[in-house]
Scaffold this motif. Structure first.
Motif, PDB file in Angstrom:
ATOM      1  N   ARG A   8       0.828  -1.209   0.000  1.00  0.00           N
ATOM      2  CA  ARG A   8       0.000   0.000   0.000  1.00  0.00           C
ATOM      3  C   ARG A   8       0.864   1.263   0.000  1.00  0.00           C
ATOM      4  NH1 ARG A   8      -5.499  -0.491   1.619  1.00  0.00           N
ATOM      5  NH2 ARG A   8      -6.114  -2.664   1.973  1.00  0.00           N
ATOM      6  N   SER A   9       1.976   1.208   0.741  1.00  0.00           N
ATOM      7  CA  SER A   9       2.885   2.360   0.786  1.00  0.00           C
ATOM      8  C   SER A   9       3.482   2.635  -0.584  1.00  0.00           C
ATOM      9  CB  SER A   9       4.002   2.113   1.807  1.00  0.00           C
ATOM     10  OG  SER A   9       3.470   1.927   3.107  1.00  0.00           O
ATOM     11  N   LEU A  10       3.903   1.574  -1.267  1.00  0.00           N
ATOM     12  CA  LEU A  10       4.463   1.714  -2.607  1.00  0.00           C
ATOM     13  C   LEU A  10       3.425   2.247  -3.585  1.00  0.00           C
ATOM     14  CD1 LEU A  10       6.389  -1.680  -2.696  1.00  0.00           C
ATOM     15  CD2 LEU A  10       7.427   0.576  -2.423  1.00  0.00           C
ATOM     16  N   ASP A  11       2.215   1.701  -3.507  1.00  0.00           N
ATOM     17  CA  ASP A  11       1.139   2.137  -4.401  1.00  0.00           C
ATOM     18  C   ASP A  11       0.772   3.601  -4.159  1.00  0.00           C
ATOM     19  OD1 ASP A  11       1.073  -0.409  -5.463  1.00  0.00           O
ATOM     20  OD2 ASP A  11      -0.660  -1.052  -4.265  1.00  0.00           O
ATOM     21  N   TYR A  12       0.747   3.999  -2.883  1.00  0.00           N
ATOM     22  CA  TYR A  12       0.397   5.381  -2.537  1.00  0.00           C
ATOM     23  C   TYR A  12       1.409   6.352  -3.131  1.00  0.00           C
ATOM     24  CZ  TYR A  12      -0.219   9.638   0.194  1.00  0.00           C
ATOM     25  OH  TYR A  12      -0.387  10.946   0.575  1.00  0.00           O
ATOM     26  N   TYR A  13       2.699   6.020  -2.978  1.00  0.00           N
ATOM     27  CA  TYR A  13       3.727   6.903  -3.543  1.00  0.00           C
ATOM     28  C   TYR A  13       3.564   7.025  -5.060  1.00  0.00           C
ATOM     29  CZ  TYR A  13       8.012   8.254  -5.806  1.00  0.00           C
ATOM     30  OH  TYR A  13       8.889   8.870  -6.657  1.00  0.00           O
ATOM     31  N   GLU A  14       3.414   5.894  -5.735  1.00  0.00           N
ATOM     32  CA  GLU A  14       3.354   5.902  -7.191  1.00  0.00           C
ATOM     33  C   GLU A  14       2.102   6.626  -7.700  1.00  0.00           C
ATOM     34  OE1 GLU A  14       6.043   1.940  -8.142  1.00  0.00           O
ATOM     35  OE2 GLU A  14       3.867   1.742  -8.075  1.00  0.00           O
ATOM     36  N   MET A  15       1.011   6.530  -6.937  1.00  0.00           N
ATOM     37  CA  MET A  15      -0.210   7.227  -7.330  1.00  0.00           C
ATOM     38  C   MET A  15      -0.069   8.734  -7.093  1.00  0.00           C
ATOM     39  SD  MET A  15      -4.087   6.682  -5.881  1.00  0.00           S
ATOM     40  CE  MET A  15      -3.609   7.244  -4.225  1.00  0.00           C
ATOM     41  N   LYS A  16       0.529   9.122  -5.974  1.00  0.00           N
ATOM     42  CA  LYS A  16       0.636  10.543  -5.636  1.00  0.00           C
ATOM     43  C   LYS A  16       1.645  11.272  -6.508  1.00  0.00           C
ATOM     44  CE  LYS A  16       1.584  13.753  -1.834  1.00  0.00           C
ATOM     45  NZ  LYS A  16       1.868  13.910  -0.392  1.00  0.00           N
ATOM     46  N   PHE A  17       2.794  10.638  -6.748  1.00  0.00           N
ATOM     47  CA  PHE A  17       3.872  11.318  -7.461  1.00  0.00           C
ATOM     48  C   PHE A  17       3.961  10.932  -8.940  1.00  0.00           C
ATOM     49  CE2 PHE A  17       5.100  11.562  -3.018  1.00  0.00           C
ATOM     50  CZ  PHE A  17       5.508  12.881  -2.903  1.00  0.00           C
ATOM     51  N   LYS A  18       3.080  10.023  -9.372  1.00  0.00           N
ATOM     52  CA  LYS A  18       3.041   9.623 -10.789  1.00  0.00           C
ATOM     53  C   LYS A  18       4.410   9.163 -11.279  1.00  0.00           C
ATOM     54  CE  LYS A  18      -1.162  11.322 -10.762  1.00  0.00           C
ATOM     55  NZ  LYS A  18      -2.318  10.427 -10.547  1.00  0.00           N
ATOM     56  N   SER A  19       5.100   8.430 -10.422  1.00  0.00           N
ATOM     57  CA  SER A  19       6.456   7.975 -10.760  1.00  0.00           C
ATOM     58  C   SER A  19       6.690   6.613 -10.133  1.00  0.00           C
ATOM     59  CB  SER A  19       7.481   8.986 -10.239  1.00  0.00           C
ATOM     60  OG  SER A  19       8.797   8.540 -10.480  1.00  0.00           O
TER      61      SER A  19
END
Length: 357
Positions: A279-290
């Protein structure tokens, strides 16, 4: 100048104190001495040292073994109540005024009163009169607590760094940061997920599942003491599951059908940890589009046999074990425990990068 008398890094963890004495050798970082002292059960709770005498005595013993009384001492603080945030503020050239403005702007970002916090910040960039800032805050009584223990051992830390920064610095020193990396540090009391690069820390999260949670299950199920349960955990690890994702899921279902036995509870705990990491990884990738370029795993809890395999299967991503001693020399005959010393080595590396930069 930094290494004239060497530096010694001391990492006070929940179940042990780790220490590394560094020096320079032919222009590279060199481990001169290394040591670890186990701590009594529950001497540290929720990041606070509740038995200062016991922890102070162990720290004093470790300092004598390392021979670090004349060294520069570097340490860290627990991750409990540590806050790392990216913020944007009007740029103020006067650093003291900038710190004062940040103090009150950060009030809504802290889970405790701003008056009880110690803050530091790093200006990441500034443009059009605005500054992008990395805020770091911790409770002042937490810092006082650990400093009391060092005073008992007749040691005075000159640098107090934070663990997420130490881990990022370690990966940077090893030339492993090309884009953004994630570091999963599985400790005894919890797991930390750090996502960042050599410019910024974008996400830092504490997960309340660490090595002790697996020990606790064995303690409660088999009515054992902490030490007895630890020994069983280290010997047996998690129930062995082999094969690809389909056979993995089938094995999980078969374990679950046996009821809420120890095997099922251990695997469930591992899957819960994996889910929160994912979930932490997914949250970062969704928020920062990277995307996250690489995921490294470290910490004493990572030694639990089978745990990394469960995490890998659950999140469906490749994991790499972080070797803190890569590109670092060490004295012949020193026994290195890779998983447990990433924080300590990273703290030393942070000073090298600061000194060179």
């Amino acid at each position: 100048m930094l290494f004239r008398k060497g530096i010694t890094v001391i990492d006070v963890g929940t179940d042990s104190i780790k220490g590394v004495k560094f020096k320079r050798k032919r222009g590279t970082l060199f481990v001169d001495r290394i040591g670890s002292k186990s701590l009594p059960y529950e001497s540290i709770e929720d990041g606070y040292i509740v038995d200062e005498a016991a922890v102070g005595n162990r720290l004093n013993e470790l300092a004598d073994e390392l021979g670090c009384r004349s060294s520069k001492i570097i340490t860290t603080i627990p991750n409990n109540n540590l806050v790392i945030r990216n913020m944007e503020l009007p740029y103020i050239e006067d650093e003291k005024k900038m710190a004062e403005a940040l103090k009150w702007e950060s009030e809504d970002h802290l889970p405790y009163p701003v008056e009880s916090a110690v803050q530091d910040f790093k200006i990441l960039s500034r443009e059009n009169g605005r500054a992008q800032i990395l805020l770091v805050a911790a409770k002042s009584d937490l810092i006082d607590n650990i400093m009391n223990v060092f005073e008992r051992a007749y040691l005075t830390p000159t640098v107090i760094n934070i663990q997420p920064m130490a881990l990022i610095s370690l990966v940077e020193y090893q030339n492993h940061i090309e884009n953004t990396v994630a570091i999963v540090d599985i400790g005894n009391s919890g797991t930390r997920v750090v996502i960042g690069n050599n410019h910024n820390i974008y996400l830092f999260r504490n997960i309340d599942i660490g090595g002790f949670e697996f020990t606790r299950i064995i303690m409660e199920e088999d009515n054992l003491s902490y030490i007895e349960a630890e020994n069983i955990k280290k010997k047996n690890g998690l129930p062995e599951i082999e094969g690809g994702i389909e056979s993995f899921e089938l094995a999980i279902e078969q374990i679950a059908l046996t009821g809420l036995g120890q095997s099922h509870m251990l695997i469930s705990q591992a899957r819960s940890l994996a889910d929160q990491i994912g979930r932490s990884l997914d949250y970062y990738e969704m928020k920062f589009k990277s995307p996250v370029d690489r995921i490294y795993v470290t910490g004493g809890g990572a030694k639990l046999a089978g745990l990394i395999n469960v995490i890998r299967q659950e999140i469906g991503r490749e994991l790499f074990l972080l070797d803190p001693f890569l590109n670092i020399g060490y004295r012949k005959g020193i026994a290195l425990t890779k998983e447990e010393f990433a924080i300590a080595v990273g703290l030393g590396v942070s000073e090298v990068l600061e000194d060179e930069g």
